[in-house]
Design a protein around this motif. Sequence first.
Motif, PDB file in Angstrom:
ATOM      1  N   UNK A  57       0.849  -1.192   0.000  1.00  0.00           N
ATOM      2  CA  UNK A  57       0.000   0.000   0.000  1.00  0.00           C
ATOM      3  C   UNK A  57       0.880   1.236   0.000  1.00  0.00           C
ATOM      4  N   UNK A  58       0.307   2.353  -0.439  1.00  0.00           N
ATOM      5  CA  UNK A  58       1.035   3.620  -0.478  1.00  0.00           C
ATOM      6  C   UNK A  58       0.060   4.744  -0.189  1.00  0.00           C
ATOM      7  N   UNK A  59       0.559   5.805   0.426  1.00  0.00           N
ATOM      8  CA  UNK A  59      -0.257   6.985   0.730  1.00  0.00           C
ATOM      9  C   UNK A  59       0.433   8.220   0.164  1.00  0.00           C
ATOM     10  N   UNK A  60      -0.395   9.226  -0.139  1.00  0.00           N
ATOM     11  CA  UNK A  60       0.175  10.484  -0.590  1.00  0.00           C
ATOM     12  C   UNK A  60       0.552  11.339   0.612  1.00  0.00           C
ATOM     13  N   UNK A  61       0.930  12.586   0.374  1.00  0.00           N
ATOM     14  CA  UNK A  61       1.393  13.449   1.454  1.00  0.00           C
ATOM     15  C   UNK A  61       0.306  13.742   2.472  1.00  0.00           C
ATOM     16  N   UNK A  62      -0.956  13.641   2.058  1.00  0.00           N
ATOM     17  CA  UNK A  62      -2.068  13.874   2.986  1.00  0.00           C
ATOM     18  C   UNK A  62      -2.491  12.608   3.717  1.00  0.00           C
ATOM     19  N   UNK A  63      -1.825  11.502   3.432  1.00  0.00           N
ATOM     20  CA  UNK A  63      -2.163  10.248   4.099  1.00  0.00           C
ATOM     21  C   UNK A  63      -3.270   9.473   3.423  1.00  0.00           C
ATOM     22  N   UNK A  76       8.303  11.373  -6.042  1.00  0.00           N
ATOM     23  CA  UNK A  76       9.622  10.749  -5.946  1.00  0.00           C
ATOM     24  C   UNK A  76       9.452   9.272  -5.615  1.00  0.00           C
ATOM     25  N   UNK A  77      10.259   8.456  -6.246  1.00  0.00           N
ATOM     26  CA  UNK A  77      10.132   7.028  -5.973  1.00  0.00           C
ATOM     27  C   UNK A  77      10.650   6.715  -4.564  1.00  0.00           C
ATOM     28  N   UNK A  78      10.220   5.592  -4.036  1.00  0.00           N
ATOM     29  CA  UNK A  78      10.652   5.141  -2.713  1.00  0.00           C
ATOM     30  C   UNK A  78      11.207   3.731  -2.855  1.00  0.00           C
ATOM     31  N   UNK A  79      12.421   3.524  -2.371  1.00  0.00           N
ATOM     32  CA  UNK A  79      13.038   2.196  -2.372  1.00  0.00           C
ATOM     33  C   UNK A  79      13.011   1.654  -0.952  1.00  0.00           C
ATOM     34  N   UNK A 119       5.953  11.398  -1.669  1.00  0.00           N
ATOM     35  CA  UNK A 119       5.960  12.860  -1.633  1.00  0.00           C
ATOM     36  C   UNK A 119       6.192  13.392  -3.040  1.00  0.00           C
ATOM     37  N   UNK A 120       5.859  14.646  -3.255  1.00  0.00           N
ATOM     38  CA  UNK A 120       6.024  15.264  -4.562  1.00  0.00           C
ATOM     39  C   UNK A 120       7.504  15.291  -4.949  1.00  0.00           C
ATOM     40  N   UNK A 121       7.745  15.069  -6.225  1.00  0.00           N
ATOM     41  CA  UNK A 121       9.117  15.148  -6.721  1.00  0.00           C
ATOM     42  C   UNK A 121       9.638  16.564  -6.514  1.00  0.00           C
ATOM     43  N   UNK A 147      13.631  14.218  -3.444  1.00  0.00           N
ATOM     44  CA  UNK A 147      14.318  14.379  -4.712  1.00  0.00           C
ATOM     45  C   UNK A 147      14.453  13.034  -5.409  1.00  0.00           C
ATOM     46  N   UNK A 148      14.028  12.997  -6.680  1.00  0.00           N
ATOM     47  CA  UNK A 148      14.067  11.738  -7.423  1.00  0.00           C
ATOM     48  C   UNK A 148      15.494  11.254  -7.611  1.00  0.00           C
ATOM     49  N   UNK A 149      16.471  12.194  -7.605  1.00  0.00           N
ATOM     50  CA  UNK A 149      17.863  11.787  -7.828  1.00  0.00           C
ATOM     51  C   UNK A 149      18.473  11.136  -6.604  1.00  0.00           C
ATOM     52  N   UNK A 150      17.797  11.247  -5.478  1.00  0.00           N
ATOM     53  CA  UNK A 150      18.332  10.656  -4.241  1.00  0.00           C
ATOM     54  C   UNK A 150      17.333   9.663  -3.699  1.00  0.00           C
ATOM     55  N   UNK A 151      17.353   8.395  -4.179  1.00  0.00           N
ATOM     56  CA  UNK A 151      16.395   7.395  -3.706  1.00  0.00           C
ATOM     57  C   UNK A 151      16.441   7.264  -2.197  1.00  0.00           C
ATOM     58  N   UNK A 152      15.282   7.139  -1.623  1.00  0.00           N
ATOM     59  CA  UNK A 152      15.182   7.018  -0.169  1.00  0.00           C
ATOM     60  C   UNK A 152      14.779   5.596   0.177  1.00  0.00           C
TER      61      UNK A 152
END
Length: 288
Positions: A90-96, A137-140, A159-161, A167-172
Amino acid sequence: MNQRTRRRFLVAAALSAAACLQPTRARAGDAEACFTASEEGQRLRDEGRLREARARFITCGGAACPDLVQSDCAGWLSDVEARVPTLILSAQDEQGHDVAEVRVTIDGAPLAARLDGKAVEVDPGERVLRFERAGNAHVALRLVVREGEKLRRVSVRLVRAGAPGGAAAAPREDRAAPPAGVPLLPITLGGVAAVAGGAYAAFGLSARADADRLRATCAPRCDEADVDAVRTKILAANVAFGVGVAALGGAAAALLLRRAEPAAPAAAAAVHVVPLPGGAAAAVGARF
């Protein structure tokens, strides 16, 4: 002849007999395919590639295969089915809020085109899940998947790119929160209290034995050095007692503070003991 070779010989003989006696059920080509699927399934299972192994066992457990192969593959299939882990993603946006239009890969291979709440099967081992959604931004997420682990819930927040931390360039990599730390301060103070209690008992018993000996042999004209030695042991016993009481109180206070504020940083505590004539004064302080 080792066990695998002997088993292969027996199965080959059974396949040959089946091909002769039941040509409509198991032709020679089908029998060889069944035997190959059986061996590949066992190898894949031992390598931890359970989903591929299950596909092979389904093949060799089919009605087109000889009874001997079917029986073995059916047992292996049941075992592998129980061992294949499943995840609920599952995934949630910034507002949950839940979001479904999320693509997930595992170790770089496609796993889910979208999140529909259904369990997905994965192979056991250390895996990297990557959650991707347009505009985010992607999440790893790195995790260890265990054999037989069913319906494990895995959730991430997107979260928003370009947003802070997104930041999309820094995978989290989202990792599971570490377990609560070991209460080192209470344990340390408890150990101090235990050692001080032992010292108190040792000095006290020794002082009492020496005092009894002096009363029985030389009182009231005992040598001053012998009397001072007894007094020193009594003072040491009192100091040890004070340290033990202070450390025990500090351990209790640290535990209470830890329960009341589990997220607070660890407290730094100190025990102060001041020898006094005939005893000692002790105080415990803490810095938060």
